[in-house]
Scaffold this active site. Structure first.
Site, PDB file in Angstrom:
ATOM      1  N   ASP A   1       0.869  -1.184   0.000  1.00  0.00           N
ATOM      2  CA  ASP A   1       0.000   0.000   0.000  1.00  0.00           C
ATOM      3  C   ASP A   1       0.901   1.227   0.000  1.00  0.00           C
ATOM      4  OD1 ASP A   1      -2.655   1.368   0.374  1.00  0.00           O
ATOM      5  OD2 ASP A   1      -1.647   2.054   2.190  1.00  0.00           O
TER       6      ASP A   1
ATOM      7  N   GLU B   1      -1.399  -1.682  -5.634  1.00  0.00           N
ATOM      8  CA  GLU B   1      -2.589  -0.977  -6.085  1.00  0.00           C
ATOM      9  C   GLU B   1      -2.236  -0.045  -7.241  1.00  0.00           C
ATOM     10  OE1 GLU B   1      -6.301   1.589  -4.155  1.00  0.00           O
ATOM     11  OE2 GLU B   1      -4.461   1.263  -3.019  1.00  0.00           O
TER      12      GLU B   1
ATOM     13  N   CYS C   1     -12.655  -4.977   5.543  1.00  0.00           N
ATOM     14  CA  CYS C   1     -12.090  -5.683   6.695  1.00  0.00           C
ATOM     15  C   CYS C   1     -11.389  -6.940   6.201  1.00  0.00           C
ATOM     16  CB  CYS C   1     -13.183  -6.049   7.700  1.00  0.00           C
ATOM     17  SG  CYS C   1     -12.586  -7.049   9.089  1.00  0.00           S
TER      18      CYS C   1
ATOM     19  N   CYS D   1     -13.124 -10.297   8.067  1.00  0.00           N
ATOM     20  CA  CYS D   1     -14.454 -10.847   7.756  1.00  0.00           C
ATOM     21  C   CYS D   1     -14.980 -10.427   6.397  1.00  0.00           C
ATOM     22  CB  CYS D   1     -15.445 -10.441   8.848  1.00  0.00           C
ATOM     23  SG  CYS D   1     -15.817  -8.662   8.871  1.00  0.00           S
TER      24      CYS D   1
ATOM     25  N   CYS E   1     -13.811  -2.997  13.230  1.00  0.00           N
ATOM     26  CA  CYS E   1     -14.885  -3.617  12.467  1.00  0.00           C
ATOM     27  C   CYS E   1     -15.922  -4.196  13.435  1.00  0.00           C
ATOM     28  CB  CYS E   1     -14.311  -4.722  11.575  1.00  0.00           C
ATOM     29  SG  CYS E   1     -15.543  -5.586  10.569  1.00  0.00           S
TER      30      CYS E   1
ATOM     31  N   CYS F   1     -17.002  -6.996  13.540  1.00  0.00           N
ATOM     32  CA  CYS F   1     -16.635  -8.372  13.890  1.00  0.00           C
ATOM     33  C   CYS F   1     -15.667  -8.432  15.063  1.00  0.00           C
ATOM     34  CB  CYS F   1     -16.029  -9.087  12.687  1.00  0.00           C
ATOM     35  SG  CYS F   1     -14.378  -8.513  12.219  1.00  0.00           S
TER      36      CYS F   1
ATOM     37  N   ASP G   1      -3.400   1.327   7.007  1.00  0.00           N
ATOM     38  CA  ASP G   1      -2.467   1.029   5.921  1.00  0.00           C
ATOM     39  C   ASP G   1      -2.131  -0.460   5.854  1.00  0.00           C
ATOM     40  OD1 ASP G   1      -2.377   3.731   5.264  1.00  0.00           O
ATOM     41  OD2 ASP G   1      -0.757   4.130   6.679  1.00  0.00           O
TER      42      ASP G   1
END
Length: 308
Positions: free
Chosen positions: A135, A219, A271, A274, A290, A292, A299
């Site tokens: 990233d 990316e 996330c 999950c 999250c 979850c 990052d």
């Protein structure tokens, strides 16, 4: 071109190799062909404008010699160029094969470079077990999916004070004077130092990542769009495009897998535990939880999702 050499106004054309003139015409032909193909829609990518005359203020120069020019490398490791003679060279590396052409470049800082076109064989490295997602950002230059964070060197920001002083000195010199030419050269050399440091940093980091991992996922950033924002200077200073380009060609050369992940993939909002996608994720949010129960570093979570 042959007739032009015989005229008093163009007699200086005979002072250089004819191959150099032919290559200049070939480059001009290519530029016009790309322009017309772009207008007609036959060329992919952004629209191109018509070729422009070189600015008289542009101090960069380049000439290209092909095999027809009969350039050669002497036993004394010098570069022999037609109508120029033997040129001493400080070799950065050994040539892997016989060169098919050489381009002699003079940059804005007054430095000369010889760039050879050679055939390079693939050199597969021993297979590695790891895979890594990367990233890219401004706070950290790169965050890897294994948790490592590479600080952004910010070469241009660190050199801004010196560049400001040199540019101020340049603006005070009389236009057309010898002192102004000397001041311009100092500014160009300072910028060249920044570019060289950034390039060396990208080479070292990209080589390390390629050697340690069998597959690399990055990316696909919209650098041109980001360069039109308020953070344009920082985006240009980061050098993401050069870094990803190095990763791509080194992966191909050393038998690694390189993948560009779609820029619209919600790597930061997703996330990694999950698969839930958050509604929004402003840039000021550096850590989030999250539903979850997983707590993510923004990052590192993005790098993990890019790898997945």
């Amino acid at each position: 071109m042959t007739a032009a050499k015989k005229t008093p106004q163009r007699a200086w054309l005979a002072e250089v190799s004819a191959v150099v003139l032919q290559q200049a015409l070939a480059d001009c032909t290519t530029a016009f062909r790309n322009f017309f193909d772009s207008i007609a829609g036959r060329r992919k990518g952004p629209k191109l404008g018509p070729p422009r005359l070189r600015s008289r203020k542009d101090n960069r120069q380049a000439i290209r010699f092909t095999k027809n020019a009969r350039f050669s490398l002497t036993p004394g490791r010098r570069l022999r160029l037609p109508k120029i003679g033997d040129v001493a060279v400080r070799w950065s590396r050994e040539l892997p094969s016989e060169p098919s052409s050489v381009t002699v470049i003079k940059d804005a800082a007054g430095r000369y470079f010889a760039s050879f076109v050679v055939e390079v064989r693939l050199e597969p490295l021993p297979e590695a077990a790891g895979e890594v997602g990367i990233d890219l950002g401004l706070g950290h230059f790169a965050v890897l999916s294994d948790g490592r964070k590479v600080d952004s060197p910010r070469f241009l920001r660190r050199a801004e004070k010196k560049l400001k002083r040199l540019n101020k000195a340049l603006s005070r010199k009389e236009k057309g004077s010898a002192n102004r030419a000397k001041a311009r050269l100092k500014v160009a050399r300072a910028h060249a130092g920044v570019a060289d440091a950034r390039r060396e940093f990208c080479h070292q980091l990209s080589t390390q990542i390629i050697r340690e991992n069998q597959a690399v996922y990055v990316e696909d950033l919209a650098v041109k769009g980001l360069a039109r924002t308020r953070q344009a200077k920082s985006v240009h200073d980061a050098g993401w495009s050069a870094f990803t380009g190095m990763l791509e060609y080194k992966a191909k050369r050393y038998g690694r897998t390189f993948v560009r992940v779609d820029r619209f993939f919600p790597s930061s909002k997703l996330c990694s535990a999950c698969g839930t996608v958050a509604d929004s994720m402003p840039l000021r949010v550096r850590e989030w939880a999250c539903p979850c129960g997983a707590v993510h570093d923004r990052d590192i979570n993005a790098a993990i999702n890019v790898r997945s």
